[in-house]
Scaffold this active site. Structure first.
Site, short mmCIF file in Angstrom:
data_model
loop_
_atom_site.label_atom_id
_atom_site.label_comp_id
_atom_site.label_asym_id
_atom_site.label_seq_id
_atom_site.Cartn_x
_atom_site.Cartn_y
_atom_site.Cartn_z
N HIS A 18 0.82 -1.20 0.00
CA HIS A 18 0.00 0.00 0.00
C HIS A 18 0.85 1.25 0.00
O HIS A 18 2.07 1.20 0.23
CB HIS A 18 -0.91 0.00 1.24
CG HIS A 18 -0.16 -0.02 2.54
ND1 HIS A 18 0.41 -1.18 3.05
CD2 HIS A 18 0.12 0.95 3.44
CE1 HIS A 18 0.99 -0.92 4.20
NE2 HIS A 18 0.83 0.37 4.46
N GLU A 74 -4.21 -3.31 5.94
CA GLU A 74 -5.36 -3.98 6.56
C GLU A 74 -6.32 -4.54 5.52
O GLU A 74 -6.49 -3.95 4.44
CB GLU A 74 -6.10 -2.99 7.46
CG GLU A 74 -5.24 -2.48 8.61
CD GLU A 74 -5.80 -1.25 9.30
OE1 GLU A 74 -5.47 -1.02 10.48
OE2 GLU A 74 -6.58 -0.51 8.66
N LYS A 90 -3.79 -8.42 8.85
CA LYS A 90 -4.30 -7.42 9.78
C LYS A 90 -5.73 -7.02 9.45
O LYS A 90 -6.08 -6.85 8.29
CB LYS A 90 -3.39 -6.18 9.74
CG LYS A 90 -3.68 -5.15 10.81
CD LYS A 90 -2.64 -4.04 10.75
CE LYS A 90 -2.88 -2.98 11.81
NZ LYS A 90 -1.87 -1.90 11.74
N GLU A 102 -1.91 -4.41 18.65
CA GLU A 102 -1.16 -3.19 18.38
C GLU A 102 -1.83 -2.01 19.07
O GLU A 102 -3.02 -2.04 19.34
CB GLU A 102 -1.08 -2.90 16.87
CG GLU A 102 -0.14 -3.79 16.10
CD GLU A 102 0.07 -3.31 14.67
OE1 GLU A 102 -0.60 -2.33 14.26
OE2 GLU A 102 0.88 -3.91 13.97
N ASN A 103 -1.04 -0.98 19.33
CA ASN A 103 -1.59 0.28 19.81
C ASN A 103 -2.01 1.14 18.62
O ASN A 103 -1.43 1.06 17.53
CB ASN A 103 -0.55 1.03 20.66
CG ASN A 103 0.79 1.17 19.96
OD1 ASN A 103 1.40 0.18 19.55
ND2 ASN A 103 1.25 2.40 19.80
N THR A 115 -5.62 -3.62 15.91
CA THR A 115 -5.20 -2.48 16.72
C THR A 115 -6.18 -2.23 17.87
O THR A 115 -6.98 -3.09 18.22
CB THR A 115 -5.10 -1.22 15.85
OG1 THR A 115 -6.40 -0.95 15.28
CG2 THR A 115 -4.11 -1.41 14.72
N HIS A 133 -14.00 1.34 15.12
CA HIS A 133 -14.90 1.41 16.27
C HIS A 133 -15.87 2.59 16.22
O HIS A 133 -16.72 2.72 17.10
CB HIS A 133 -14.09 1.48 17.57
CG HIS A 133 -13.10 2.61 17.61
ND1 HIS A 133 -13.47 3.90 17.89
CD2 HIS A 133 -11.76 2.62 17.41
CE1 HIS A 133 -12.39 4.68 17.87
NE2 HIS A 133 -11.34 3.93 17.57
#
Length: 557
Positions: A169, A263, A377, A462-463, A424, A382
């Site tokens: 990407h 992702e 991934k 992951e953060n 994440t 959210h």
């Protein structure tokens, strides 16, 4: 597995490598021998899932256990946090510009010092993005891995493992050329996209997104006679042949990029908007308007005998107000839950799943027998998670709503190919997010963790934001414990994104080393904790004076 030791001659690490397929595997000198490495640590897991009415089977289907006919919300319940202190190895992602667009490793001394500090802190390894736009920049089938060979060799000398991300990407959507965090697709690919604009995703307004080639043309030979899937496959085969002697020993995991930001999703809105804190949460736009996606949609509608459903995407999805209740498609009783809405969303998410399966199959074939773990991934979208329609997830390609679990089919896909799941949001708490957007990073993560546990997938957390405050690090540990409960034996690890100069600030560094110890087996670090020192794999410790010296060296990161 062939063994290697020491470091390759400087000519191997520094000379540019360009290979054109087909080519012979690149072998390092047989005189090299590997130093001992720490073994992997396994975790046990279990999961519980219940619904007020509907239950979900492993294939993502829902069974109705009530005669009322009303749809009710799915609930994702996990056991309370486990406190046995099982290990979760920590990896650290290198800076985006660790390798320049010209294929040169940057700040060698600073990176070397920082890797030594990470090793002394007990970090398991580093995560490195192998950018398609850098490696294959000079033309199709011409690969330059020299700077990445330097990085992997440097990690080996520090006794660190490497997670390699196949980054297909573009990095950065706002700054553009000249910005240190701008890494485009290969120039020759961009030229083909200029000739054929429909290689890029398009929304209903005709806005093009060039972060990743549209999955609608996965199997079409628009890349100088190759399909995008063939180009990704050739890239991975060249990587495998070049790093063959590191695979399974130093390079222990390959994460396959499957979309924007690596992702498995559509670019429903520019990636920078997704990762920038404080942004207005967008509903996103469906990316189904390039001619290849439109052709697929039309064919699916004709197959059902409903031709009118094959022209364009859903109406009434405008995100001007960033409020799903102001739209006719996403509102609680909107057309997302109509026969047409279900048809479109199943087609849209199904196209994404087929793209993911093509890459799973390709990666499995390329890396079979090398000893590496393959992962992919999934984005933790959210925003508006507390609404009925979950609009931000729908436009990203995740058919996840109040009554449908959209992540179980993805977990099932990864399970078929024995892949690990990366996601994440391990550091974000619900109370940090604007309440009016009905976002729930914790709820979204619980659902992703549940899907991973249902199919016994290894999980990498992951953060979302690069920070080292106590609350976010505590939240990471809390999130990891969601997965580490029960009796399942799939592994858990954490990837800290990403290394920068702030990490080595003395105050931040103390927090980070304490965090690494908390994530690891407490008994391993007992002596170091009592002395207030940083653990080192060979039994020695990094003094505060040495840590200060490392901090001075890495200030140029």
């Amino acid at each position: 597995m062939a063994s290697i030791s020491g470091a390759p001659p400087s000519s191997i690490a520094s000379n540019r490598r360009r290979t054109r397929l087909p080519h012979a595997p690149l072998l390092l000198p047989s005189s090299l021998r590997l130093a001992p490495h720490r073994p992997f640590r396994r975790l046990s897991i279990s999961a519980r899932f219940h619904s007020s009415k509907a239950s979900s089977g492993p294939n993502g289907s829902h069974e109705d256990h009530s005669s009322s006919g009303e749809e009710e919300e799915l609930h994702h319940a996990l056991p309370p946090p486990h406190t046995s202190g099982k290990a979760a190895p920590v990896f650290v992602t290198l800076p985006i510009d660790a390798v320049t667009l010209a294929g040169q490793m940057t700040r060698r001394k600073a990176i070397g010092a920082s890797l030594m500090a990470l090793a002394n802190a007990g970090v398991e390894g580093i995560t490195v993005e192998f950018w398609w736009g850098i490696v294959e920049r000079d033309g199709p089938g011409v690969y330059d891995w020299s700077a990445y060979l330097d990085l992997v060799t440097l990690a080996e000398s520090r006794r660190l493992k490497v997670r390699a991300i196949m980054a297909f990407h573009q990095c950065g959507t706002g700054p553009g050329p000249g910005h240190p965090c701008w890494i485009p697709l290969p120039q020759w690919v961009c030229e083909e996209m200029d000739k054929e604009p429909d290689l890029a995703y398009s929304d209903k307004y005709g806005r093009r997104n060039k972060e990743y080639i549209s999955l609608g043309c996965d199997m079409l030979p628009f890349l100088r006679g190759r399909t995008p899937i063939q180009a990704y496959s050739d890239f991975m085969r060249s990587f495998r042949d070049t790093f063959r002697d590191f695979l399974g020993v130093i390079i222990t995991e390959i994460q396959v990029g499957m979309g924007p930001a690596g992702e498995l999703r559509y670019p429903s809105c520019p990636t920078e908007k997704l990762i920038r804190p404080g942004n207005e949460p967008e509903l996103g736009e469906f990316q189904s308007y390039d001619k290849f996606m439109q052709a697929s949609l039309n064919a699916s509608a004709r197959k059902l005998g409903v031709h009118q459903w094959g022209h364009g995407g859903p109406l009434g999805t405008t995100d001007v107000m960033h409020n799903p209740e102001r739209t006719s498609f996403f509102k609680s009783d909107g057309s997302w839950n109509s026969a047409y809405g279900q048809f479109f969303l199943e087609w849209y998410s199904g196209m994404l799943l087929r793209h993911g399966e093509r890459l799973c199959l390709t990666a499995n074939a390329v890396f079979w027998g090398t000893g590496v773990k393959i992962s992919a991934k999934v984005a933790a979208i959210h925003w508006h998670y507390g609404t009925c329609s979950h609009p931000s997830e729908l436009t990203a390609g995740y058919y996840n709503t109040l009554t449908r679990d959209g992540y179980l089919p993805i977990a099932q896909l990864f399970s078929r190919y024995s892949m690990a799941l990366c996601c994440t949001c391990f550091d974000v708490r619900d109370k940090e997010i604007q309440s009016e957007s009905k976002s729930s990073p914790e709820g979204c993560l619980r659902q992703l963790v549940h899907a991973a546990r249902m199919y016994n997938l290894s999980l990498c957390g992951e953060n979302s934001v690069t920070r080292l405050d106590d609350e976010s690090l505590k939240q990471v540990i809390k999130s990891c414990r969601l997965y580490s409960t029960g009796s399942n034996k799939s592994s858990l690890s954490f990837n800290y994104v990403r290394m920068n100069r702030d990490l080595f600030d003395p105050y931040n560094w103390n927090r980070f080393t304490r965090f690494v110890k908390q994530m690891s087996d407490a008994r391993t670090f007992q002596a170091a904790a009592m002395l207030g020192l940083s653990y080192r794999p060979n039994g020695r410790y990094l003094s505060s004076l040495a840590a200060d010296e490392v901090g001075r060296v890495v200030t140029c990161l």
